[in-house]
Structures are given as structure tokens and as C-alpha cells.
Design a protein around this motif. Structure first.
Motif, PDB file in Angstrom:
ATOM      1  N   TYR A   1      16.386  39.526  29.539  1.00  0.00           N
ATOM      2  CA  TYR A   1      15.061  39.203  30.067  1.00  0.00           C
ATOM      3  C   TYR A   1      14.199  40.452  29.902  1.00  0.00           C
ATOM      4  N   PRO A   2      13.448  40.568  28.812  1.00  0.00           N
ATOM      5  CA  PRO A   2      12.609  41.748  28.613  1.00  0.00           C
ATOM      6  C   PRO A   2      11.384  41.723  29.530  1.00  0.00           C
ATOM      7  N   VAL A   3      11.142  42.814  30.196  1.00  0.00           N
ATOM      8  CA  VAL A   3       9.958  42.968  31.056  1.00  0.00           C
ATOM      9  C   VAL A   3       9.066  44.024  30.428  1.00  0.00           C
ATOM     10  N   GLY A   4       7.807  43.679  30.198  1.00  0.00           N
ATOM     11  CA  GLY A   4       6.892  44.605  29.549  1.00  0.00           C
ATOM     12  C   GLY A   4       6.532  45.769  30.449  1.00  0.00           C
ATOM     13  N   THR A   5       6.847  46.994  29.999  1.00  0.00           N
ATOM     14  CA  THR A   5       6.448  48.191  30.740  1.00  0.00           C
ATOM     15  C   THR A   5       5.532  49.087  29.919  1.00  0.00           C
ATOM     16  N   ALA A   6       5.184  48.657  28.708  1.00  0.00           N
ATOM     17  CA  ALA A   6       4.294  49.451  27.858  1.00  0.00           C
ATOM     18  C   ALA A   6       3.662  48.561  26.797  1.00  0.00           C
ATOM     19  N   GLU A   7       2.561  49.034  26.246  1.00  0.00           N
ATOM     20  CA  GLU A   7       1.896  48.388  25.110  1.00  0.00           C
ATOM     21  C   GLU A   7       1.397  49.469  24.172  1.00  0.00           C
ATOM     22  N   ARG A   8       1.483  49.204  22.897  1.00  0.00           N
ATOM     23  CA  ARG A   8       0.825  50.107  21.958  1.00  0.00           C
ATOM     24  C   ARG A   8      -0.695  50.028  22.139  1.00  0.00           C
ATOM     25  N   GLY A   9      -1.362  51.130  21.860  1.00  0.00           N
ATOM     26  CA  GLY A   9      -2.811  51.143  21.916  1.00  0.00           C
ATOM     27  C   GLY A   9      -3.425  50.521  20.675  1.00  0.00           C
ATOM     28  N   THR A  10      -4.691  50.195  20.782  1.00  0.00           N
ATOM     29  CA  THR A  10      -5.436  49.601  19.670  1.00  0.00           C
ATOM     30  C   THR A  10      -6.434  50.620  19.142  1.00  0.00           C
ATOM     31  N   ALA A  11      -6.398  50.852  17.842  1.00  0.00           N
ATOM     32  CA  ALA A  11      -7.357  51.762  17.210  1.00  0.00           C
ATOM     33  C   ALA A  11      -7.799  51.149  15.884  1.00  0.00           C
ATOM     34  N   HIS A  12      -8.324  49.925  15.950  1.00  0.00           N
ATOM     35  CA  HIS A  12      -8.771  49.249  14.728  1.00  0.00           C
ATOM     36  C   HIS A  12      -9.903  50.049  14.086  1.00  0.00           C
ATOM     37  N   MET A  13      -9.829  50.178  12.767  1.00  0.00           N
ATOM     38  CA  MET A  13     -10.813  51.013  12.085  1.00  0.00           C
ATOM     39  C   MET A  13     -11.468  50.311  10.907  1.00  0.00           C
ATOM     40  N   ARG A  14     -12.723  50.630  10.718  1.00  0.00           N
ATOM     41  CA  ARG A  14     -13.460  50.194   9.528  1.00  0.00           C
ATOM     42  C   ARG A  14     -13.540  51.379   8.570  1.00  0.00           C
ATOM     43  N   LEU A  15     -13.146  51.166   7.325  1.00  0.00           N
ATOM     44  CA  LEU A  15     -13.211  52.199   6.301  1.00  0.00           C
ATOM     45  C   LEU A  15     -14.389  51.916   5.383  1.00  0.00           C
ATOM     46  N   THR A  16     -15.110  52.956   5.035  1.00  0.00           N
ATOM     47  CA  THR A  16     -16.257  52.809   4.130  1.00  0.00           C
ATOM     48  C   THR A  16     -16.139  53.819   2.999  1.00  0.00           C
ATOM     49  N   ALA A  17     -16.117  53.289   1.789  1.00  0.00           N
ATOM     50  CA  ALA A  17     -16.121  54.141   0.596  1.00  0.00           C
ATOM     51  C   ALA A  17     -17.481  54.018  -0.079  1.00  0.00           C
TER      52      ALA A  17
END
Length: 429
Positions: free
Chosen positions: A185-201
């Protein structure tokens, strides 16, 4: 007193589809239903709209010991879209068949919301005060739901020491080395953070038939290829390390923390609970460039789904910039910090005890979620956030594939099991 199955079915019949970008429906009607159930139980609800029809419900259930810090119990009422043509049943009809209740949101997460409402309806007397939050917009960015509440109504959450919500406490059947089947029975004690990025060339526009060493598309594609090929190093957070050690012990397999990939291979199906959270990830997902095949554009853009483990963001960004090279810029399109709650805490112990009260052979382990939940809104308020929405599942039930998937459904006995576990936890923790 309302039955949990009836309450869940009623919630499923509200089409609360969230298409993102502010395009949603049905949240107001679902919120009014929730408020009605709470009011019938003698609890005074408050409906707060962040925008027209983007409704959130807050309420407080008094505990038997008001000197204790309060517990936040939060769940979202919105769901992702469902194409009826793909489903075996209408996704908002809440049909019962094969021992399950079918419908969009059945496991994500109207089941948990129904459990909470059922307990309140029966006159639950929790040990400590409960702050209940039934929120909008979790399936997008939370700007109309949890993040708005945390920013604009922070006072409603003062005194909350911990929170429980989705993505934890469900049965996960795993074969052990000696042939037994272990019920994790896994209990959530953490989450990865979100760092969505837009790249512009950026580069020099020109004719597609001519040489151009400043082609924005080529620069962008080169950067994306380097990002996609990069193998991020293993980084074991306290949650993931505890998961590997305790799961390995339960399954009777060797755990070597210096060889995480080898350890994951020995964990069998249980590896799926950790394989995506032993590293950061940067996954290219969107491209936007050009308007005509024979024209080299001056600008090309892409988006990268970036997930960050606690304590690693500075190193990730430094490496990311090296991979981009000098001709591509980045900017955040979503940026939320990781979530990390104590693994060995009285809260976790109480969750484990509640699960074992209903399943004496339960092996309760912490785990880190690869994606994100509304915990990212409440954790910055100083609240320890746990993924604990208990649910019994039969062996072979495709739980993890059903959230956001086709033919989403929840076992009726699973709902009743989860309600009993939740009752035990809320009256003892």
C-alpha cells in the motif's frame, strides 16, 4: 446517512470536464451538491468562486480534541475529458457492472470525495478538527482552485499541520521472491517539482533551398536531441530510498543502493512505483516552428516537461543550460517546487495502522509521485502533504492505467474498504 457508492455515483453524473485554459464545466453544480450533503449533516459549507462557476467548497468539521492541530482533507471535483466513443459505457452515466462503478473520475478522484462525504453524512467525530476542501481546476494548473485558495484564502488553512489527498493507500499486488503475493500500500510522501519550460531558438530567416547556418529550427532540434538523449543521474530522496529498502525487504530481494537500476530490476512490478522518481526528467513534448515548407523561419519554439526531485533544481538547470547551447533561450511556463513530507512521522504511522486494521497483511511503504497534485499549493503553507486516498483493489485491476484512461472504474468493495480505513484514520490520528 448516505451510502458511499450512491454518493460516488451522484458525483460521477456531474460532467465536470476540465479542458484547460479556463475551459471547464459543471464545477459549480458539483460544488452545490457537495455543499448540500455537508449542510444536511449539520456542517456549514462555504462556496468560494475564483471566477464565474469555478467553485470551491470549504468546511470545518469539529474534532473531539480541539487542542490538536487540524488536518486538511482535500480533493478535486474536476475531471479530464472523456471521449464517449472510446468507452464501453457512457462516461458520465455512473453505471454499475462487474462489481465496479464506472465513470470519468471514479478513481481520480471522486471516489475519495465520496468517502469523505459518506463519513461526514454518518456523523463522523474525528479526533481533531478537519478542514475540508473540495476544489476546482486540479486537472489544469489549479489557478481557479487550490492555488487560488492558498493565495487568497490562506486564513482558512491556518492551524493545519498535515493534509491528505489523492494517489496513495491503494492495494498493489506484487509477487515476492518466495512465491507469495505481497499486498503493498504505497502512501505518497513526496512529489517531484514541476519546471515546465519553453525553449526559443532564433536565427536568420531565408529561403528553404539555400544554405543557412543560422537556421532556428536546426538550432532548436539540436538542443532537443541533446536534452532527450541526456541520462540524468540517480538521486535518492528519503522517500525513494525508504521505498526501495522497505519494498525489497517485504519482497525478499536484494537492495543495493549503489546500483539502483539493478535493484529496480529485481523489484519486478513494484519497480513501476519508483523507476520514474530516481532521476529528474526532461521530456520534449511540443514543437512550434515555420509557416511554409520553403521558408526558414527566424524563430522556433518547443516545450519540455521537466520534473525535478527535491534538492536538485540548481544542478538540473545548470546542466540543462549546457545542453541548450548558446543559441537557445529558456523560460518557465510552469514552476512549482517539489513536495516532501516526513516519512517516519506519526501521520504516516497512523495511516499504516488504519490500513492494517482492515488488511492485517498490508505492507505500507512511502513513495514519491512522479507527477503532481494540489499538494503543491498547500505544502508552501507549511502543511505536510500526504497522498492517502485508501482503496482496496483486486489483483490484476489496472488502477494506474485508469486514471485519465478509458473505462475508468472503481470496485464497489474498494470504496467501502477505503471508507472504513479513512474512518479509522480520522478517528485515531
Amino acid at each position: 446517512m448516505a451510502d458511499v457508492v450512491d454518493l460516488c455515483a451522484a458525483l460521477l453524473r456531474f460532467d465536470t470536464t476540465n479542458r484547460g485554459g479556463g475551459d471547464s464545466e459543471g464545477e459549480r453544480e458539483a460544488a452545490e451538491f457537495v455543499a448540500g450533503v455537508l449542510a444536511d449533516a449539520g456542517i456549514e459549507p462555504e462556496i468560494l468562486e475564483s471566477a464565474p462557476r469555478r467553485a470551491n467548497v470549504l468546511a470545518r468539521v469539529p474534532g473531539t480534541d480541539p487542542s490538536l492541530p487540524a488536518l486538511l482533507v482535500q480533493g478535486h471535483l474536476d475531471v479530464v475529458p472523456a471521449d464517449a466513443a472510446d468507452w464501453s459505457v457512457p462516461p458520465f452515466a455512473a453505471e454499475i457492472r462487474d462489481g465496479c462503478l464506472w465513470g470519468r473520475g471514479a478513481v481520480d478522484m471522486k471516489d475519495f470525495c465520496a468517502m469523505v462525504l459518506a463519513l461526514v453524512s454518518e456523523g463522523l467525530r474525528p479526533k481533531r478538527d478537519l478542514v475540508l476542501a473540495f476544489v476546482a481546476d486540479e486537472e489544469d494548473k489549479g489557478d481557479y482552485g487550490a492555488h487560488w485558495l492558498a493565495a487568497r484564502h490562506r486564513d482558512r488553512f491556518e492551524g493545519c499541520a498535515a493534509a491528505i489527498s489523492e494517489s496513495g493507500g491503494y492495494t498493489y499486488h506484487v509477487p515476492a521472491a518466495d512465491g507469495r503475493t505481497v499486498r503493498l500500500y504505497p502512501v505518497g510522501t513526496a512529489e517531484r517539482g514541476t519546471a515546465h519550460m519553453r525553449l526559443t531558438a532564433r536565427g536568420r530567416a531565408g529561403h528553404g533551398s539555400r544554405r543557412n547556418d543560422e537556421n532556428a529550427v536546426a538550432r532548436l532540434v539540436g538542443a532537443l536531441a541533446r536534452i532527450a538523449a541526456h541520462r540524468w543521474p540517480v538521486h535518492l530522496t528519503p522517500t525513494v530510498e525508504a521505498f526501495l529498502v522497505r519494498t525489497g525487504e517485504a519482497l525478499g530481494v536484494e537492495v543495493d543502493l549503489s546500483d539502483v537500476d539493478g535493484t529496480l530490476a529485481r523489484l519486478g512490478p513494484a519497480a513501476s512505483l519508483a523507476e520514474n522518481v530516481v532521476r529528474n526528467s526532461t521530456t520534449p513534448t511540443m514543437l512550434d516552428a515555420g509557416y511554409k515548407v520553403n521558408v526558414i523561419p527566424s524563430v522556433a519554439q518547443a516545450q519540455v516537461d521537466t520534473r525535478v526531485l527535491p534538492g536538485t533544481e540548481d544542478d538540473l538547470l545548470a546542466t540543462f543550460d549546457e545542453l541548450l547551447g548558446p543559441d537557445v533561450e529558456r523560460e518557465f511556463v510552469a514552476h512549482q517546487a517539489p513536495v516532501q513530507a516526513p516519512v517516519d512521522s506519526p501521520w504516516f504511522g497512523a495511516m499504516a495502522a488504519a490500513l492494517r486494521a482492515e488488511d492485517p497483511e498490508a505492507v505500507v511503504v512511502p513513495y514519491c509521485m512522479g507527477g503532481g497534485t494540489d499538494a503543491k499549493a498547500f505544502s508552501p503553507l507549511g502543511i505536510d502533504c500526504y497522498g492517502f486516498a485508501p482503496l482496496w483493489l483486486p489483483e490484476g485491476f489496472p488502477y494506474r492505467a485508469l486514471a485519465h484512461g478509458v473505462d475508468e472504474r472503481v470496485p464497489l468493495e474498494g470504496l467501502r474498504f477505503g471508507t472504513r480505513v479513512l474512518r479509522h484514520f480520522l478517528t485515531h490520528a
